[in-house]
Structures are given as structure tokens and as C-alpha cells.
Design a protein around this motif. Structure first.
Motif, short mmCIF file in Angstrom:
data_model
loop_
_atom_site.label_atom_id
_atom_site.label_comp_id
_atom_site.label_asym_id
_atom_site.label_seq_id
_atom_site.Cartn_x
_atom_site.Cartn_y
_atom_site.Cartn_z
N ALA A 151 -20.49 -106.80 34.82
CA ALA A 151 -21.11 -105.78 33.90
C ALA A 151 -20.52 -104.51 34.79
O ALA A 151 -20.20 -103.52 34.24
N GLN A 152 -20.34 -104.56 36.29
CA GLN A 152 -19.74 -103.32 36.80
C GLN A 152 -18.45 -102.86 36.47
O GLN A 152 -18.08 -102.16 36.18
N ARG A 153 -17.65 -104.06 36.30
CA ARG A 153 -16.27 -103.88 35.71
C ARG A 153 -16.36 -103.21 34.29
O ARG A 153 -15.46 -102.40 34.23
N VAL A 154 -17.05 -103.73 33.54
CA VAL A 154 -17.19 -103.05 32.27
C VAL A 154 -17.70 -101.67 32.07
O VAL A 154 -17.03 -100.87 31.58
N ALA A 155 -18.63 -101.56 33.09
CA ALA A 155 -19.11 -99.97 33.34
C ALA A 155 -18.04 -99.06 33.75
O ALA A 155 -17.90 -98.02 33.31
N ARG A 156 -17.24 -99.61 34.59
CA ARG A 156 -16.03 -98.62 35.36
C ARG A 156 -15.21 -98.64 34.20
O ARG A 156 -14.61 -97.42 34.13
N GLU A 157 -14.85 -99.52 33.26
CA GLU A 157 -14.05 -99.29 32.07
C GLU A 157 -14.60 -98.13 30.98
O GLU A 157 -13.68 -97.35 30.79
N MET A 158 -15.82 -97.98 30.84
CA MET A 158 -16.36 -96.98 30.13
C MET A 158 -16.22 -95.64 31.04
O MET A 158 -16.05 -94.58 30.22
N VAL A 159 -16.53 -95.66 32.24
CA VAL A 159 -16.25 -94.40 32.72
C VAL A 159 -14.79 -93.96 32.79
O VAL A 159 -14.58 -92.61 32.51
N ARG A 160 -13.99 -94.89 32.82
CA ARG A 160 -12.33 -94.42 32.88
C ARG A 160 -12.10 -94.01 31.38
O ARG A 160 -11.40 -92.99 31.17
N HIS A 161 -12.60 -94.72 30.31
CA HIS A 161 -12.35 -94.22 28.69
C HIS A 161 -13.14 -92.78 28.53
O HIS A 161 -12.38 -91.97 27.97
N TYR A 162 -14.16 -92.56 29.04
CA TYR A 162 -14.78 -91.18 28.90
C TYR A 162 -14.33 -90.14 29.97
O TYR A 162 -14.57 -88.85 29.78
N ARG A 163 -13.46 -90.80 30.73
CA ARG A 163 -12.67 -89.67 31.83
C ARG A 163 -13.84 -88.97 32.53
O ARG A 163 -13.92 -87.66 32.89
N LEU A 164 -14.69 -89.90 33.47
CA LEU A 164 -15.48 -89.37 34.18
C LEU A 164 -15.22 -90.09 35.70
O LEU A 164 -15.87 -91.04 36.16
N PRO A 165 -14.27 -89.67 36.38
CA PRO A 165 -13.56 -90.31 37.43
C PRO A 165 -14.42 -90.31 38.59
O PRO A 165 -14.55 -91.02 39.66
N ASP A 166 -15.74 -89.35 38.77
CA ASP A 166 -16.37 -89.20 39.90
C ASP A 166 -17.90 -89.96 39.65
O ASP A 166 -18.68 -89.31 40.29
#
Length: 294
Positions: free
Chosen positions: A57-72
Motif C-alpha cells: 500500500a505504501q508503494r502504491v501511495a508513493r507512485e500516486m505521489v510521484r504521478h501527481y508530482r508531490l515530492p515532499d
């Protein structure tokens, strides 16, 4: 979340969906929207039954963060019994606590869909973009997630047969299909190849037909015969104001010349052009060039 309950169909939220697309272009700009030309890839959010629940779940959440360009932004995922599919605590960040419904412990392939919606809440919160009212704001979130390349997961989570049903999000399946179709027409991307749900594909086809109708409304030259005939009649009897059941409205300018306004079929911002036959218009918001016969 509709879980073995009735699934609403049709286009009851279409006006709000269109307002959400316009709001996205206004808040992000054409150039920023164009940076989302590639959707989240299925392989990047795949979640197998043998994967560790929390790490996956954390991995998928990080992928969504990456896709939406929310690095912080750092999503922290937990699971609990709840009525809704998920919930996110919107704070100043950088940590955002996201709770997922316990049912996702055994329905792991839909975790990406839930996180596409919840991380979009974070994205819109950072943009300070919202609609008044909880329901309207949730429709904005679904629309934004879908238009910016992650919401195909939400439509693919829709499954329905004679014995059971499941749907995530606030949009109907056809409305999800409509937003996906609007995105496909802009970016030339076909999301249907990623669907695992036959019902999702059917909803996408219906949504595409609705999106195509946006491109076939007068005064656009692609309008059909019946629409063109109605438009010609309204133009001849054209006091200022809108017409019932049609998207265009006539008005006069300072010189007394007649003008017509209508929604851009791409972003739905209203465009106003002179009534003088063939006219080429360019939407200032999404830069779509429109062939009109006014």
C-alpha cells in the motif's frame, strides 16, 4: 463506495464534472495539464495477494505521489473498519495519514483506485482548489484524478453482475467514462486496454459517445443537420439570452452586431464569437482551435 448495493448510472453530475474540468485548466494552466499526458501504468500499481499489505500500500501511495508530482508529500497508510472506501487527513504536511477500508485487505487490486482519489485530495489541497459543498468537492476530486491520469483505476474498480456490485468514487460509471474520454481526445491515449472489468469498458464506450456529442453542438461545423436547423432558427429569432435545451446563447455587442457564446468542447469555458458565417475560434484556456459556422 457502493458494495453490493445499487449503482447509480447516467450523467446526474455532468454539469459539476464540466465545471471541474474548467477549474483544472484555470488553476493549473494549459502547460501544466499537458505534463500529465501519460497515465499511471498498470504495472506501477499492481498489487498481488502475496505482497505485504502495508508495504504494498505504501508503494502504491508513493507512485500516486510521484504521478501527481508531490515530492515532499509522505502518505502513511493504515486500515480500519469504516463506511467509506478511504479517508485522508489534510494537514500542512509533509506527512498525510490515509485510512483505507478494511475490505481492501482482501481486495488489494483496488487499493490503487482508492489511493488515486485520496492522494488527489492532497494535490487539490496543495493547490487550494475546492468546490463548495462536500459532494461537489468529491466530484471535483474524482474528475481531477481521472483527467490527470490516475482515475482509470477508479472506473476499473466498477464491477457489477446479478449477484453483487462494487463501485468506488462519487461519479457514476458513465461519468468516469466521460472524463476518461475527454482525456483520451486531448492526449490520444486509449485507457480501455487497461480495463480488467467488462462493465468498465462498457461505461467508457458510453462516456466516449457523450464526449463526442460535445464536439457536435452548434455553432461547431461538426454539428448534425437537426442541430444546425435549430441553430439557424434561433439565430433568425435571436433576442439576447440563452435558449432552453441548447448550449449556445446570443447577445449583442456595443456596435449592435450579433454574437454567440458556447462552451469549448474540450475545457467547457465559454467562447464568444461574432455571428458572421464561417469563423475559426481558439479557446484561450485550453488552446483548442474550433471550426464554427455561426
Amino acid at each position: 463506495m457502493a458494495d453490493d448495493g445499487p449503482v447509480e448510472h447516467g450523467y446526474p453530475h455532468l454539469d459539476t464534472v464540466r465545471d471541474a474540468i474548467t477549474a483544472l485548466y484555470k488553476r493549473l494552466s494549459y502547460d501544466t495539464v499537458q505534463t500529465f499526458a501519460t497515465s499511471v501504468a498498470p504495472v506501477d500499481v499492481a498489487f498481488g495477494d502475496t505482497d505485504d499489505l502495508h508495504l504494498g500500500a505504501q508503494r502504491v501511495a508513493r507512485e500516486m505521489v510521484r504521478h501527481y508530482r508531490l515530492p515532499d508529500a509522505r502518505p502513511i497508510i493504515s486500515f480500519r473498519e469504516m463506511t467509506h472506501a478511504a479517508n485522508v487527513e489534510l494537514t500542512a504536511g509533509p506527512e498525510y495519514f490515509i485510512e483505507l477500508n478494511d475490505r481492501f485487505r482482501t481486495h488489494r487490486r483496488d487499493i490503487g483506485a482508492a489511493l488515486a482519489h485520496e492522494v488527489m485530495h492532497v494535490y487539490l489541497h496543495r493547490l487550494d482548489l475546492s468546490f463548495p459543498g462536500t459532494r461537489e468537492n468529491e466530484i471535483l476530486t474524482d474528475t481531477a484524478a481521472t483527467y490527470l491520469g490516475a482515475g482509470w483505476l477508479l472506473l476499473d474498480a466498477y464491477r457489477e453482475d446479478s449477484a453483487s456490485s462494487q463501485k468506488l468514487g462519487y461519479l457514476t460509471p458513465e461519468e468516469f467514462g466521460y472524463v476518461l474520454a475527454k482525456r483520451a481526445l486531448v492526449f490520444g491515449e486509449d485507457p480501455s486496454v487497461w480495463f480488467t472489468s467488462p462493465q468498465a469498458y462498457t461505461a467508457y464506450v458510453k462516456g466516449m459517445a457523450q464526449a463526442r456529442r460535445d464536439e457536435q453542438q452548434p455553432p461547431l461545423t461538426a454539428a448534425g443537420w437537426a442541430g444546425r436547423r435549430r441553430y439557424a432558427h434561433d439565430r433568425r429569432h435571436a433576442p439576447p439570452g440563452s435558449r432552453s435545451g441548447v448550449p449556445y446563447a446570443f447577445s449583442g455587442d456595443r456596435g449592435g452586431s450579433l454574437r454567440v457564446s458556447f462552451p469549448c468542447p474540450t475545457c467547457h469555458q465559454r467562447i464568444r464569437v461574432p455571428v458572421r458565417g464561417r469563423v475559426r475560434a481558439r479557446c484561450s484556456l485550453c488552446r483548442t482551435v474550433l471550426e464554427c459556422d455561426t
